[in-house]
Design a protein around this motif. Structure first.
Motif, PDB file in Angstrom:
ATOM      1  N   ALA A   8     -13.264 -13.229  10.721  1.00  0.00           N
ATOM      2  CA  ALA A   8     -12.545 -11.954  10.814  1.00  0.00           C
ATOM      3  C   ALA A   8     -11.502 -11.873   9.703  1.00  0.00           C
ATOM      4  CB  ALA A   8     -11.861 -11.837  12.171  1.00  0.00           C
ATOM      5  N   LEU A   9     -11.552 -10.794   8.958  1.00  0.00           N
ATOM      6  CA  LEU A   9     -10.553 -10.529   7.935  1.00  0.00           C
ATOM      7  C   LEU A   9      -9.620  -9.475   8.522  1.00  0.00           C
ATOM      8  CD1 LEU A   9      -9.931 -11.071   4.864  1.00  0.00           C
ATOM      9  CD2 LEU A   9     -11.100  -8.939   4.423  1.00  0.00           C
ATOM     10  N   LEU A  10      -8.403  -9.877   8.883  1.00  0.00           N
ATOM     11  CA  LEU A  10      -7.492  -8.938   9.541  1.00  0.00           C
ATOM     12  C   LEU A  10      -6.894  -7.971   8.528  1.00  0.00           C
ATOM     13  CD1 LEU A  10      -5.534 -11.253  11.997  1.00  0.00           C
ATOM     14  CD2 LEU A  10      -7.715 -10.061  12.330  1.00  0.00           C
ATOM     15  N   ALA A  11      -6.818  -6.702   8.940  1.00  0.00           N
ATOM     16  CA  ALA A  11      -6.274  -5.667   8.059  1.00  0.00           C
ATOM     17  C   ALA A  11      -5.351  -4.759   8.855  1.00  0.00           C
ATOM     18  CB  ALA A  11      -7.416  -4.855   7.443  1.00  0.00           C
ATOM     19  N   CYS A  12      -4.505  -4.029   8.133  1.00  0.00           N
ATOM     20  CA  CYS A  12      -3.655  -3.056   8.826  1.00  0.00           C
ATOM     21  C   CYS A  12      -4.396  -1.730   8.909  1.00  0.00           C
ATOM     22  CB  CYS A  12      -2.312  -2.906   8.117  1.00  0.00           C
ATOM     23  SG  CYS A  12      -2.412  -2.377   6.406  1.00  0.00           S
TER      24      CYS A  12
END
Length: 312
Positions: A8-12
């Protein structure tokens, strides 16, 4: 068949496709995904962008969580929420960089620690709250006529002030809200800009040179700054690796070392980005249609997941 490894690549929120008002730099998420998806696929992994506030419900279905695009974590009360969310993520699955690293890197006091260990850091003074008194003292101590004042917790030049001796003192709204770091302004930045060296697991990947638009000193693209690829000397690459080796943390999976050339001609450390650095992947080379930096990153991630898998 082996289960597919998921990352998972966390983003805003404002970076994610479909947001009502995507950020001006939202193309940077698309760009990163274009480079990362095929590279991670090549190494047998699936990487996908996830809104950071939504990760807790699904953390267990991912083998690794990377908070690389949480670009709003310093806004308002987000910093505490971000850290407490990451703490819960780390209880459920693998988090990189680790919570310990994210905490350490979230406060620019780490520069004082690195300076004590001999890293070539720009001289800095840390204050609880900026005042006319401590700024006057800083001009004296640092022997400078122009100062850069930055919040100890903050990103992307937020509430950062360039102050010249004798000018009208900045307002409380312009200045950092609480703890701040005061540094001499290095004139050379306007001519030569700033360098970013990217490392994966301590291994040098690629570098860029970031220049401010004429008349400004901030190199962020939102202020009109622009980048070009840069090929550091072996000595310069080594300097970045040496600085990373001074950390009392395990070697970070990803790191961006930001440097500027002092007026004496030597590179000096501005900061190390170990939380959510923009990785400048478009400036890496391409081999067989794959981005070489994304592939190096994917290989290190795969090795990490394999070593964890062996220990399960």
């Amino acid at each position: 068949a082996m289960r597919e490894l998921r990352v998972a690549l966390l983003a805003c929120a404002e970076l994610l496709p479909g947001a009502d008002d995507r950020r001006v730099d939202a193309h940077e998420l698309d760009e990163q995904m274009e480079a990362l998806v095929p590279a991670f696929q090549e190494e047998g992994m699936k990487i996908e962008a996830v809104l950071w506030q939504n990760i807790l419900d699904q953390a267990e279905s991912f083998d690794l969580v990377l908070p690389l695009l949480v670009w709003d974590y310093v806004e308002g009360s987000n910093h505490q929420l971000f850290l407490s969310t990451m703490e819960k993520v780390e209880e459920k699955t693998l988090l990189r960089n680790s919570l310990e690293t994210l905490r350490w890197n979230g406060n620019k006091r780490y520069l004082e620690e690195l300076q004590r260990k001999g890293a070539p850091v720009i001289p800095s003074i840390t204050v609880q709250q900026v005042s006319t008194e401590n700024i006057t003292a800083a001009f004296q101590t640092l022997g400078a006529s122009k100062l850069v004042i930055k919040p100890l917790v903050g990103a992307n030049a937020w509430r950062q002030v360039l102050y010249t001796k004798g000018e009208k003192f900045p307002t409380q709204e312009e200045l950092p809200p609480c703890e701040a770091m005061i540094q001499p302004f290095i004139e050379n930045v306007q001519r030569e800009g700033e360098y970013s060296f990217v490392y994966f697991n301590g291994q040098y990947s690629h570098a860029v040179k970031k220049l401010p638009k004429s008349g400004d000193y901030r190199i962020q693209s939102s202020y009109g700054g622009f980048e070009t690829s840069y090929d550091p000397s072996a000595e310069e690459k080594e300097l970045g690796a040496k600085i990373l080796g001074m950390l009392e943390l395990s070697i970070p999976l990803y790191a961006r070392v930001d440097l500027i050339r002092g007026d004496d001609g030597d590179l000096k450390l501005i900061e190390i980005e170990l939380i959510e650095p923009y990785l400048y992947l478009p400036y890496a080379t391409t081999h067989n249609h794959l981005n070489s930096a994304a592939l190096m990153f994917a290989k290190h991630v795969r090795a990490l997941l394999d070593s964890v898998g062996d220990n399960k």
